[in-house]
Design a protein around this motif. Structure first.
Motif, PDB file in Angstrom:
ATOM      1  N   UNK A  56     -28.243  -5.464 -16.262  1.00  0.00           N
ATOM      2  CA  UNK A  56     -27.018  -6.200 -15.938  1.00  0.00           C
ATOM      3  C   UNK A  56     -26.263  -6.562 -17.208  1.00  0.00           C
ATOM      4  N   UNK A  57     -24.953  -6.325 -17.210  1.00  0.00           N
ATOM      5  CA  UNK A  57     -24.085  -6.716 -18.313  1.00  0.00           C
ATOM      6  C   UNK A  57     -23.627  -8.155 -18.092  1.00  0.00           C
ATOM      7  N   UNK A  58     -23.748  -8.991 -19.130  1.00  0.00           N
ATOM      8  CA  UNK A  58     -23.355 -10.392 -19.036  1.00  0.00           C
ATOM      9  C   UNK A  58     -21.992 -10.584 -19.681  1.00  0.00           C
ATOM     10  N   UNK A  59     -21.084 -11.299 -19.040  1.00  0.00           N
ATOM     11  CA  UNK A  59     -19.736 -11.470 -19.593  1.00  0.00           C
ATOM     12  C   UNK A  59     -19.672 -12.578 -20.634  1.00  0.00           C
ATOM     13  N   UNK A  60     -18.630 -12.543 -21.458  1.00  0.00           N
ATOM     14  CA  UNK A  60     -18.312 -13.671 -22.321  1.00  0.00           C
ATOM     15  C   UNK A  60     -17.754 -14.783 -21.440  1.00  0.00           C
ATOM     16  N   UNK A  61     -18.042 -16.034 -21.794  1.00  0.00           N
ATOM     17  CA  UNK A  61     -17.517 -17.151 -21.021  1.00  0.00           C
ATOM     18  C   UNK A  61     -17.396 -18.383 -21.914  1.00  0.00           C
ATOM     19  N   UNK A  62     -16.699 -19.380 -21.423  1.00  0.00           N
ATOM     20  CA  UNK A  62     -16.579 -20.641 -22.139  1.00  0.00           C
ATOM     21  C   UNK A  62     -17.918 -21.348 -22.072  1.00  0.00           C
ATOM     22  N   UNK A  63     -18.521 -21.567 -23.222  1.00  0.00           N
ATOM     23  CA  UNK A  63     -19.893 -22.062 -23.262  1.00  0.00           C
ATOM     24  C   UNK A  63     -19.958 -23.584 -23.310  1.00  0.00           C
ATOM     25  N   UNK A  64     -21.173 -24.085 -23.253  1.00  0.00           N
ATOM     26  CA  UNK A  64     -21.439 -25.513 -23.352  1.00  0.00           C
ATOM     27  C   UNK A  64     -22.754 -25.695 -24.094  1.00  0.00           C
ATOM     28  N   UNK A  65     -23.150 -26.933 -24.317  1.00  0.00           N
ATOM     29  CA  UNK A  65     -24.339 -27.238 -25.113  1.00  0.00           C
ATOM     30  C   UNK A  65     -25.603 -26.990 -24.290  1.00  0.00           C
ATOM     31  N   UNK A  66     -25.933 -25.726 -24.159  1.00  0.00           N
ATOM     32  CA  UNK A  66     -27.100 -25.333 -23.377  1.00  0.00           C
ATOM     33  C   UNK A  66     -28.001 -24.476 -24.261  1.00  0.00           C
ATOM     34  N   UNK A  67     -29.251 -24.907 -24.440  1.00  0.00           N
ATOM     35  CA  UNK A  67     -30.155 -24.274 -25.401  1.00  0.00           C
ATOM     36  C   UNK A  67     -31.453 -23.888 -24.693  1.00  0.00           C
ATOM     37  N   UNK A 101     -22.963 -20.753 -30.616  1.00  0.00           N
ATOM     38  CA  UNK A 101     -23.175 -20.762 -32.065  1.00  0.00           C
ATOM     39  C   UNK A 101     -22.059 -20.002 -32.784  1.00  0.00           C
ATOM     40  N   UNK A 102     -21.667 -18.861 -32.264  1.00  0.00           N
ATOM     41  CA  UNK A 102     -20.667 -18.026 -32.939  1.00  0.00           C
ATOM     42  C   UNK A 102     -19.248 -18.548 -32.769  1.00  0.00           C
ATOM     43  N   UNK A 103     -19.006 -19.364 -31.768  1.00  0.00           N
ATOM     44  CA  UNK A 103     -17.659 -19.822 -31.437  1.00  0.00           C
ATOM     45  C   UNK A 103     -17.246 -20.986 -32.344  1.00  0.00           C
ATOM     46  N   UNK A 104     -16.319 -20.724 -33.276  1.00  0.00           N
ATOM     47  CA  UNK A 104     -15.916 -21.760 -34.229  1.00  0.00           C
ATOM     48  C   UNK A 104     -14.968 -22.782 -33.620  1.00  0.00           C
ATOM     49  N   UNK A 105     -14.541 -22.565 -32.376  1.00  0.00           N
ATOM     50  CA  UNK A 105     -13.721 -23.575 -31.706  1.00  0.00           C
ATOM     51  C   UNK A 105     -14.584 -24.689 -31.128  1.00  0.00           C
ATOM     52  N   UNK A 106     -15.900 -24.511 -31.178  1.00  0.00           N
ATOM     53  CA  UNK A 106     -16.835 -25.504 -30.671  1.00  0.00           C
ATOM     54  C   UNK A 106     -17.792 -25.930 -31.777  1.00  0.00           C
ATOM     55  N   UNK A 107     -18.370 -27.130 -31.648  1.00  0.00           N
ATOM     56  CA  UNK A 107     -19.376 -27.541 -32.639  1.00  0.00           C
ATOM     57  C   UNK A 107     -20.657 -26.730 -32.488  1.00  0.00           C
ATOM     58  N   UNK A 108     -21.483 -26.770 -33.505  1.00  0.00           N
ATOM     59  CA  UNK A 108     -22.780 -26.105 -33.450  1.00  0.00           C
ATOM     60  C   UNK A 108     -23.607 -26.656 -32.294  1.00  0.00           C
ATOM     61  N   UNK A 109     -24.457 -25.856 -31.698  1.00  0.00           N
ATOM     62  CA  UNK A 109     -25.382 -26.390 -30.694  1.00  0.00           C
ATOM     63  C   UNK A 109     -26.176 -27.554 -31.267  1.00  0.00           C
ATOM     64  N   UNK A 110     -26.278 -28.632 -30.516  1.00  0.00           N
ATOM     65  CA  UNK A 110     -26.911 -29.857 -30.999  1.00  0.00           C
ATOM     66  C   UNK A 110     -28.422 -29.737 -30.867  1.00  0.00           C
ATOM     67  N   UNK A 111     -29.063 -29.312 -31.961  1.00  0.00           N
ATOM     68  CA  UNK A 111     -30.506 -29.073 -31.947  1.00  0.00           C
ATOM     69  C   UNK A 111     -31.079 -29.329 -33.330  1.00  0.00           C
ATOM     70  N   UNK A 112     -32.385 -29.478 -33.386  1.00  0.00           N
ATOM     71  CA  UNK A 112     -33.070 -29.821 -34.634  1.00  0.00           C
ATOM     72  C   UNK A 112     -32.856 -28.777 -35.722  1.00  0.00           C
ATOM     73  N   UNK A 113     -33.007 -27.493 -35.394  1.00  0.00           N
ATOM     74  CA  UNK A 113     -32.956 -26.441 -36.404  1.00  0.00           C
ATOM     75  C   UNK A 113     -31.587 -26.322 -37.063  1.00  0.00           C
TER      76      UNK A 113
END
Length: 311
Positions: free
Chosen positions: A35-46, A252-264
């Protein structure tokens, strides 16, 4: 503070992409029922396995060992994935085999020779001769291999072939995704938006489904893709974890959003322009995750995972 390249991926300003031309690998994957997955507006999901891969206490120990100059291969600039070298895998196998021979097989051989002394009419010279041959040709070489491995591990002086090699990189600043050959030679490097993401699946010998995530370049007929599932520490993860991983990569790649909020990625938040603005506005504590005790950390990430019902 680092600045983004003009080619950095921004989900708000994606230029129209030309139609695909050569898609040998993509066609092969999709024809196999993937299955091909589309690009979409992301959120803080890790993905859960990424959150559990490191604890605050472990992070603080690494900071202390490197006197505050600790550098991690996940930061505000890039995420790099390393894999063991072929010769390194062979050496690790030989080191494990040498340890077994020294600690266990040698004891069995010695006991066996002692038991067989009466059967040889107490031929002590023959017993000594065979023991010397075993020591010279088997025990000592194995002991040296095992000793070298233990010393290199304890003193962090691994031989060059024991060091993992860089396989691929997601670069947030430049927006590029790069696959490497051995020796850090670039196999290919293209903008993130030019890749298609494919969710792969295959049954195991026990009948369970094993999922993977592959990024395939849309316009070139490469026979290789980016094995993005290697970002997860576990080999086999459920489908939902792979979907979360694709969301995480886009975030992570989207510079219009902050980095994913995680320890690493927390140490690099102040150096990322978009993230720094958001953290300043919200008043986020710079060491929120890193100063947390492990028990509270596991409780926090468990709550966030349980509240996540996007998939």
């Amino acid at each position: 503070m680092q600045k983004y390249s003009p080619n950095a991926y921004n989900s708000q300003t994606i230029a129209p992409q030309p139609p695909a031309k050569a898609k040998r690998l993509l066609s092969k994957l999709l024809s196999a029922g993937q299955a091909a997955l589309p690009f979409h507006r992301t959120h803080q999901q890790i993905p859960q396995s990424i959150l559990e891969d490191m604890t605050p206490e472990h992070w603080r120990e690494m900071e202390q060992e490197d006197d505050g100059d600790f550098q991690y291969n996940w930061n505000e600039q890039f995420i790099q994935i390393y894999v063991p070298q072929l010769w390194g895998r062979l050496y690790l196998f030989l080191a494990a085999l040498a340890k077994v021979i020294v600690l266990y097989i040698s004891v069995i051989v010695l006991i066996g020779q002692i038991i067989l002394i009466p059967a040889s009419n107490y031929d002590i010279p023959a017993f000594i001769s065979s023991s010397i041959l075993y020591l010279e040709w088997i025990f000592l070489p194995c002991a040296l291999i095992w000793a070298q491995f233990e010393l290199s591990t304890n003193f962090r002086t691994n031989l060059w072939f024991l060091r993992p090699r860089l396989l691929f990189e997601f670069n947030r600043q430049t927006g590029m995704v790069t696959l490497y050959r051995p020796g850090r030679l670039v196999r290919f490097s293209h903008p993130f938006v030019e890749f298609d993401c494919v969710l792969t699946s295959a049954p195991t010998q026990l009948g369970f489904m094993r999922y993977g995530l592959m990024l395939v370049h849309r316009y070139q007929g490469y026979r290789r893709g980016i094995p993005a599932a290697l970002l997860l520490s576990k080999r086999s993860e459920p489908r939902d974890e792979m979907l979360r991983l694709w969301n995480f990569i886009q975030c992570y790649m989207d510079v219009s959003q902050p980095l994913p909020d995680m320890l690493a990625l927390e140490a690099g938040r102040l150096n990322d322009p978009t993230t720094a603005k958001v953290d300043k506005k919200t008043g986020r504590t710079p060491r929120y995750w890193r100063d947390m005790d492990d028990e509270t950390y596991y409780r926090s990430i468990t709550q966030s995972i349980n509240h996540d019902d996007s998939y």
